[in-house]
Design an enzyme around this catalytic site. Structure first.
Site, short mmCIF file in Angstrom:
data_model
loop_
_atom_site.label_atom_id
_atom_site.label_comp_id
_atom_site.label_asym_id
_atom_site.label_seq_id
_atom_site.Cartn_x
_atom_site.Cartn_y
_atom_site.Cartn_z
N ASP A 1 26.39 31.01 -6.18
CA ASP A 1 26.72 32.35 -6.53
C ASP A 1 25.97 33.16 -7.49
O ASP A 1 26.03 32.59 -8.71
CB ASP A 1 28.18 32.25 -7.09
CG ASP A 1 28.92 33.99 -7.35
OD1 ASP A 1 27.96 34.83 -7.23
OD2 ASP A 1 29.99 34.11 -7.44
N TYR B 1 27.76 51.61 -5.26
CA TYR B 1 26.57 50.87 -4.51
C TYR B 1 25.16 51.50 -4.86
O TYR B 1 24.23 50.70 -5.06
CB TYR B 1 26.89 50.67 -3.13
CG TYR B 1 25.90 49.87 -2.46
CD1 TYR B 1 26.05 48.46 -2.19
CD2 TYR B 1 24.78 50.56 -1.41
CE1 TYR B 1 24.94 47.84 -1.59
CE2 TYR B 1 24.08 49.87 -0.58
CZ TYR B 1 24.07 48.44 -0.63
OH TYR B 1 23.11 47.82 -0.07
N LYS C 1 21.89 49.62 -6.52
CA LYS C 1 20.47 49.36 -5.96
C LYS C 1 19.41 50.33 -6.65
O LYS C 1 18.25 49.75 -6.71
CB LYS C 1 20.70 49.75 -4.29
CG LYS C 1 21.58 48.84 -3.70
CD LYS C 1 20.75 47.48 -3.62
CE LYS C 1 21.47 46.32 -2.79
NZ LYS C 1 20.85 45.04 -2.71
N THR D 1 22.67 44.97 10.96
CA THR D 1 23.67 43.94 10.43
C THR D 1 25.01 44.40 10.15
O THR D 1 25.39 45.72 10.47
CB THR D 1 23.09 43.60 8.76
OG1 THR D 1 23.57 44.80 8.16
CG2 THR D 1 21.89 43.31 8.87
#
Length: 261
Positions: free
Chosen positions: A71, A166, A170, A201
């Site tokens: 992790d 998010y 990024k 994906t």
């Protein structure tokens, strides 16, 4: 099932490559692509099963690989990955920091605090810790090394409703990578970024959307008319890690079917 065929020689022959988040998607495609060009690949992921499956694909084709459960957001995990790579294969020549998570789909004001902290821990702190451990090893090697961080078009290039947090993480990956690239290029460590857009994906599927639905949406909204294949993103990563990109430092290479234009 994705397959890989190894070659007797390639751009990464006998180099050691570490790929995080390599149990599926872009990470798996990247690990397979490096193996096909002769690399010894350390395949990392949070759960033991998917990385082991990636390693099996590589070994079935005659390549060399090692699966490691890690992790990346945990203290010490990144250093342990570097140590595992060096112990098994003798060096760390390339690192691809691909592990990332998306928690969103709702307006920022409604995002649970836990989801914010999870994205920050994996997407930003995980990359920060990985960079530190990888650079500390690479700068001791006569040949240095190359690092490619996987960011996203969400962030420095674009965003979308329900993806504010998010996108912030990024954008941080891109900024962190550029700063680290400047700090360490004179140490022989070359750092760049790939920013994928919509890719084939599960992360690019909207709630309740099938792959056929996504394909129809892409035909209508993306200039190229389709999402990127994971192998296409992997090809961009390999290019940045290769000697062909020797003068690229802190570059953010967008692979998004024209979606952020």
């Amino acid at each position: 099932m994705t397959t890989v065929s190894t070659r007797s020689a390639g751009r990464f022959q006998d180099r050691t490559v570490l790929v995080t988040g390599a149990g599926s998607g872009i990470g798996r495609a990247t690990a397979l692509a490096f193996a096909a060009e002769g690399a010894h690949v350390v395949v990392a992921g949070r759960r033991p099963g998917p990385p082991a499956d990636t390693v099996a694909l590589i070994e079935e084709a005659g390549g060399k690989a090692l699966a490691v459960t890690a992790d990346v957001s945990r203290p010490g995990a990144a250093a342990a990955l570097v140590e595992a790579a060096v112990d098994r294969f003798g060096s760390l020549d390339v690192a691809v920091n691909n592990a990332g998570v998306f928690r969103g789909g709702q307006p920022l004001a409604d995002l649970p605090e836990e989801d914010w902290h999870t994205q920050l821990a994996v997407n930003v702190t995980g990359v920060h810790l990985a960079l530190q451990a990888q650079i500390r090893r690479m700068r001791t090697q006569p040949s240095g090394g190359a690092i490619v961080n996987v960011s996203s078009t969400f962030g420095a290039h674009a965003t979308s409703p329900g993806a504010a947090a998010y996108s912030a993480t990024k954008a941080a990956v891109t900024a962190l990578s550029r700063g680290a690239a400047l700090d360490h290029i004179r140490d022989g460590v070359r750092i760049n970024v790939v920013s994928p857009g919509a890719t084939a994906t599960t992360m690019s599927l909207r709630a309740g959307e099938t792959e056929a639905d996504r394909a129809e949406r892409a035909r209508a909204t993306l200039p190229l008319g389709r999402v990127s294949a994971t192998e296409e993103v992997a090809a961009a990563i390999l290019y940045l890690a290769s000697g062909e990109a020797a003068s690229l430092v802190g570059t953010d290479l967008v692979v998004d079917s024209g979606g952020s234009l």
